[in-house]
Design an enzyme around this catalytic site. Structure first.
Site, PDB file in Angstrom:
ATOM      1  N   HIS A   1      39.310  47.070  48.337  1.00 34.60           N
ATOM      2  CA  HIS A   1      39.847  47.524  47.054  1.00 34.60           C
ATOM      3  C   HIS A   1      39.534  48.995  46.792  1.00 34.60           C
ATOM      4  CE1 HIS A   1      39.112  43.100  45.727  1.00 34.60           C
ATOM      5  NE2 HIS A   1      40.249  43.223  46.382  1.00 34.60           N
TER       6      HIS A   1
ATOM      7  N   ASP B   1      44.453  39.694  47.803  1.00 37.54           N
ATOM      8  CA  ASP B   1      43.812  40.185  49.024  1.00 37.54           C
ATOM      9  C   ASP B   1      44.505  39.625  50.262  1.00 37.54           C
ATOM     10  OD1 ASP B   1      42.059  41.561  47.424  1.00 37.54           O
ATOM     11  OD2 ASP B   1      40.326  40.296  47.865  1.00 37.54           O
TER      12      ASP B   1
END
Length: 183
Positions: free
Chosen positions: A63, A168
């Protein structure tokens, strides 16, 4: 507590506390404004604290934030995590470098990650609590995710992935993220 520069990532620091242990357990300072300041960082810049709890094998990441980015202090307060930082700042002398760390509740080390770096981790214990102290309020519209298994990153995740978020799981490869960043 001492600040240790991370040679693989320009501007990153590992803050190592000095635990005081006895028969009861231990006590240590996990944040010290003077030590943070001695590393050239503004201790008052951190505006928001968050906590995640992950089960063994869970991967969170990779991230980062678009726009001005997001600097953060990351610490595993309970359990143990394999932590990863990738420098995505084009002007950085360590651009595209990676660094790996084991953060744990036993050591209480804190990792400072400069804005513009991607971050992720994998829980190595049945329960791993990871705290984040970030330098600006979270805005989900600025969230950027990179595939944790991108061969260009070649991250040596220590365990099979037990679980991850849908975001993700669907994350693009680094090359696609960099291409979007340019355009």
């Amino acid at each position: 507590m001492k600040a240790i520069a991370v040679p693989e990532i320009d501007g990153a620091y590992l803050f190592e506390p000095t635990p005081h242990a006895d028969e009861r357990g231990f006590f240590c300072r996990t944040f010290d404004a003077d030590v943070v300041r001695s590393a050239g960082l503004d201790p008052h810049a951190f505006l928001q604290d968050s906590l995640s709890r992950s089960a063994r094998g869970v991967v969170r990441g990779m991230h980062l934030r678009s726009g001005a980015g997001e600097a953060k202090l990351v610490r595993c307060s309970y359990g143990e995590v394999f932590d990863v930082v990738v420098d995505l700042r084009e002007s950085s002398p360590t651009y595209l470098n990676r660094a790996f760390f084991e953060l744990s509740g036993d050591t209480q080390r804190t990792l400072y990650i400069p804005a513009g770096c991607a971050h992720g981790f994998q829980a190595l214990t049945e329960t791993a609590d990871t705290s984040y102290r970030i330098d600006r309020p979270h805005d989900p519209a600025e969230d950027v995710t990179i595939a944790h298994d991108d061969p260009d990153l070649a991250i040596p995740w220590p365990l099979p992935v037990a679980s991850m978020s849908e975001r993700d799981r669907r994350a693009p490869r680094l090359a696609e993220v960099l291409k979007q960043k340019e355009g």
